[in-house]
Every structure is written in structure tokens, then in C-alpha cells.
Write an enzyme that holds these catalytic residues in place. Structure first.
Site, PDB file in Angstrom:
ATOM      1  N   ASP A 111     -33.458  -4.104   5.093  1.00 52.10           N
ATOM      2  CA  ASP A 111     -32.436  -3.439   4.283  1.00 52.10           C
ATOM      3  C   ASP A 111     -31.481  -2.619   5.150  1.00 52.10           C
ATOM      4  OD1 ASP A 111     -31.162  -2.760   1.948  1.00 52.10           O
ATOM      5  OD2 ASP A 111     -32.588  -1.198   1.374  1.00 52.10           O
ATOM      6  N   HIS A 143     -23.967  -8.400   7.492  1.00 57.28           N
ATOM      7  CA  HIS A 143     -24.992  -9.423   7.234  1.00 57.28           C
ATOM      8  C   HIS A 143     -25.180 -10.324   8.463  1.00 57.28           C
ATOM      9  CE1 HIS A 143     -25.676  -8.171   3.194  1.00 57.28           C
ATOM     10  NE2 HIS A 143     -24.507  -8.550   2.722  1.00 57.28           N
ATOM     11  N   LEU A 151     -47.161 -18.416  15.144  1.00 53.36           N
ATOM     12  CA  LEU A 151     -46.759 -17.453  14.116  1.00 53.36           C
ATOM     13  C   LEU A 151     -46.330 -18.221  12.871  1.00 53.36           C
ATOM     14  CD1 LEU A 151     -45.842 -14.468  13.334  1.00 53.36           C
ATOM     15  CD2 LEU A 151     -43.567 -15.154  14.100  1.00 53.36           C
TER      16      LEU A 151
HETATM   17  C1  IPE Z   1     -34.189  -5.577  -1.141  1.00 53.95           C
HETATM   18  O1  IPE Z   1     -33.034  -4.904  -0.772  1.00 53.95           O
HETATM   19  C2  IPE Z   1     -34.018  -7.055  -0.986  1.00 53.95           C
HETATM   20  C3  IPE Z   1     -33.882  -7.549   0.386  1.00 53.95           C
HETATM   21  C4  IPE Z   1     -33.964  -6.835   1.471  1.00 53.95           C
HETATM   22  C5  IPE Z   1     -33.672  -8.966   0.500  1.00 53.95           C
HETATM   23  P1  IPE Z   1     -31.934  -4.467  -1.851  1.00 53.95           P
HETATM   24  O2  IPE Z   1     -30.876  -3.753  -1.095  1.00 53.95           O
HETATM   25  O3  IPE Z   1     -31.534  -5.630  -2.665  1.00 53.95           O
HETATM   26  O4  IPE Z   1     -32.770  -3.467  -2.778  1.00 53.95           O
HETATM   27  P2  IPE Z   1     -32.312  -2.258  -3.683  1.00 53.95           P
HETATM   28  O5  IPE Z   1     -31.205  -2.767  -4.554  1.00 53.95           O
HETATM   29  O6  IPE Z   1     -31.847  -1.179  -2.783  1.00 53.95           O
HETATM   30  O7  IPE Z   1     -33.546  -1.857  -4.432  1.00 53.95           O
HETATM   31  C1  IPE Z   2     -29.924  -6.073   3.132  1.00 55.95           C
HETATM   32  O1  IPE Z   2     -28.829  -5.246   3.287  1.00 55.95           O
HETATM   33  C2  IPE Z   2     -29.542  -7.521   2.907  1.00 55.95           C
HETATM   34  C3  IPE Z   2     -29.866  -8.035   1.565  1.00 55.95           C
HETATM   35  C4  IPE Z   2     -30.377  -7.346   0.579  1.00 55.95           C
HETATM   36  C5  IPE Z   2     -29.596  -9.429   1.323  1.00 55.95           C
HETATM   37  P1  IPE Z   2     -27.999  -4.669   2.052  1.00 55.95           P
HETATM   38  O2  IPE Z   2     -26.849  -5.569   1.791  1.00 55.95           O
HETATM   39  O3  IPE Z   2     -28.876  -4.392   0.884  1.00 55.95           O
HETATM   40  O4  IPE Z   2     -27.489  -3.309   2.686  1.00 55.95           O
HETATM   41  P2  IPE Z   2     -27.301  -1.897   1.962  1.00 55.95           P
HETATM   42  O5  IPE Z   2     -28.583  -1.574   1.266  1.00 55.95           O
HETATM   43  O6  IPE Z   2     -26.171  -2.054   0.995  1.00 55.95           O
HETATM   44  O7  IPE Z   2     -26.982  -0.951   3.076  1.00 55.95           O
HETATM   45 MG    MG Z   3     -29.910  -2.741   0.262  1.00 55.75          MG
END
Ligand code: IPE
Ligand code: IPE
Ligand code: MG
Length: 246
Positions: free
Chosen positions: A25, A42, A136
Site C-alpha cells: 500500500d 504504481h 519460492l
Molecule cells: C489494499 O489497499 C489493497 C491492495 C494493496 C491491493 P487499498 O489502498 O485498496 O485499501 P484501503 O482502501 O486503504 O483499505
Molecule cells: C496500493 O497503493 C496499490 C493498490 C491498492 C492497487 P494505493 O494506490 O492504494 O496508494 P494510496 O493508498 O492511495 O497511497
Molecule cells: Mg491504498
């Protein structure tokens, strides 16, 4: 006593988690912090996947699960979903050969039927190409939601009862286990979440029952193999009791 704890008692070395799962995240916040587009965030996040894989290999971990796209991530704006799917496509095309050389076996968990057909084909190809690797096992959670996984397991169990091949009285935890996407995969010992958030966000809810958690402040694109090793060292200080008393 769990196998990993028994082995470490014999050798005197600290226990290595057999299975580490990561909620990757913070790509969006990394992008904001660095004044670049979410899309670039990303992309940098996809690069950090290599760090996680090398961290797992360096530490002798056998299973690594990466939460790459949740059931709820479909609710993001269409251009962001398109970017993420594009990255996934690129990863599956470009990285599989390298992964395979490194001894990584890839397996996808989640509702793959919701992914586009070309991605489903790339996944099938990657799973076939890497199926004999043993260093792995890399599980990638894609279009994954734990509630959906459990609901799907209930459906499969109910159909077995309806067709008469399973008695209600014989349904046990094991029956449920075997109906999950992760059937035959040991439960995660350690779940890492980056970006400072402290929640599961619908990840491996059944399997996480006795997992240890490590919530790291680092944003996912800045995650390194050293971050992985630090989380393992922290894990080694935990006293896992599984509800029992010594
Ligand atoms: C969780 O992250 C999903 C992934 C890392 C793929 P999100 O960014 O989607 O989760 P929330 O919305 O903060 O709970
Ligand atoms: C994680 O990063 C990637 C996915 C959930 C696919 P985010 O896109 O959720 O990044 P934040 O949480 O907005 O910083
Ligand atoms: Mg996120």
C-alpha cells in the site's frame, strides 16, 4: 508445536516465517509526495515487487503472497484500473522468464474470471511455465477479496451437500480450508502492510487467524529487501502462543 518453532529449537536459530504476505500500500501517497502522477506511483510500486521477492528468497521464506488488486479496487476510476491492468499485463509478459530462472513458482488467487481474457491467458501461461519451481511459491492476489473467497467456499460446500457427496455433520474447519483459494498453502505467519495503515482491507481473513502483523511506515515504492529483513527480525521477537499456556 509448529514445524518452524520445532526446527529453530533444534538448531538454536530464530524461526523463519514459512509464509509472508504483504499488503502493498501507498503508491498514491508516494506519487503525491514526489510530485508525480499516480500512474508513475504504481509503476514504481511494480518495481518494488522485485525487492519483496528477493527479500523472501534472502530470508529463506517458502511462500510469499502479494496483495496486488482487491475486489474493491474495481471501484477506482476507470483510468487507474486501466493503468493497473496494463502494469499487470507488462509484468506477466516481461518478468516471468526471470522469475522462473530464480526458481519462483507463480500462482494467482482471486476471481480471475473478472480479469480480461488476455490477462487470464498470460496467468495460465505463467503458472504453467513456473509450475515445477521450488525455491519460492509466489501467490499473487488479484481481484481478491476474503469475503468473496469465503462465500465461494460456502457455495462449493453447499453444492457438495446438495448433490449428496458430503454430510452436513462432516463439515469441519478442514472442509472450509480445502475450499479456499489457498487450499494446501500454509497460513501466513507474518503479514506486512506498508504505508502506515493498520487494517486488513479484506485480505486473507480466514488464513490470518494467528498471523503476526508488521505495519511499516514506508510507502510501497520505497520498500526494499532490507525492509523485508527488518520485518522478519521483528517477527523473530514475537512470542506465538496460539491461545495455549506454556
Ligand atoms: C489494499 O489497499 C489493497 C491492495 C494493496 C491491493 P487499498 O489502498 O485498496 O485499501 P484501503 O482502501 O486503504 O483499505
Ligand atoms: C496500493 O497503493 C496499490 C493498490 C491498492 C492497487 P494505493 O494506490 O492504494 O496508494 P494510496 O493508498 O492511495 O497511497
Ligand atoms: Mg491504498
Amino acid at each position: 508445536m509448529r514445524a518452524e518453532a520445532a526446527a529453530s529449537l533444534e538448531t538454536g536459530s530464530p524461526p523463519v516465517p514459512t509464509h509472508v504476505a504483504i499488503i502493498m500500500d501507498g503508491n498514491g501517497r508516494w506519487a503525491t509526495k514526489n510530485g508525480v502522477s499516480r500512474s508513475k506511483g504504481h509503476r514504481k510500486g511494480a518495481d518494488a515487487v522485485k525487492e519483496a521477492i528477493h527479500g523472501a528468497i534472502d530470508n529463506g521464506v517458502s511462500y510469499l503472497t502479494l496483495y496486488a488488486f482487491s475486489s474493491e479496487n474495481w471501484n477506482r476510476p476507470p483510468d487507474e484500473v486501466r493503468d493497473l491492468m496494463g502494469l499487470l499485463r507488462m509484468y506477466l509478459k516481461r518478468e516471468i522468464r526471470t522469475l522462473s530462472k530464480e526458481g519462483v513458482k507463480l500462482q494467482v488467487i482471486g476471481r480471475r474470471d473478472t480479469l480480461s481474457e488476455d490477462i487470464q491467458d498470460l496467468i495460465k501461461h505463467a503458472e504453467t511455465e513456473t509450475r515445477h519451481n521450488t525455491r519460492l511459491t509466489l501467490l499473487v492476489a488479484l481481484s481478491y477479496g476474503a469475503r468473496e473467497e469465503i462465500a465461494e467456499a460456502c457455495k462449493a460446500i453447499a453444492s457438495r451437500v446438495a448433490e449428496g457427496s458430503l454430510n452436513v455433520a462432516d463439515i469441519s474447519e478442514r472442509t472450509v480450508e480445502e475450499a479456499l483459494y489457498t487450499a494446501s498453502i500454509p497460513h501466513p505467519d507474518l503479514i506486512i502492510r506498508t504505508s502506515g495503515e493498520k487494517r486488513l482491507s479484506n485480505f486473507l481473513m480466514w488464513q490470518a487467524a494467528y498471523a503476526e502483523f508488521s505495519f511499516l511506515p514506508v510507502l510501497w515504492p520505497d520498500f526494499t529487501r532490507q525492509s523485508f529483513s527488518d520485518a522478519v527480525i521483528d517477527f523473530q521477537t514475537r512470542d506465538r502462543r496460539y491461545g495455549a499456556r506454556p
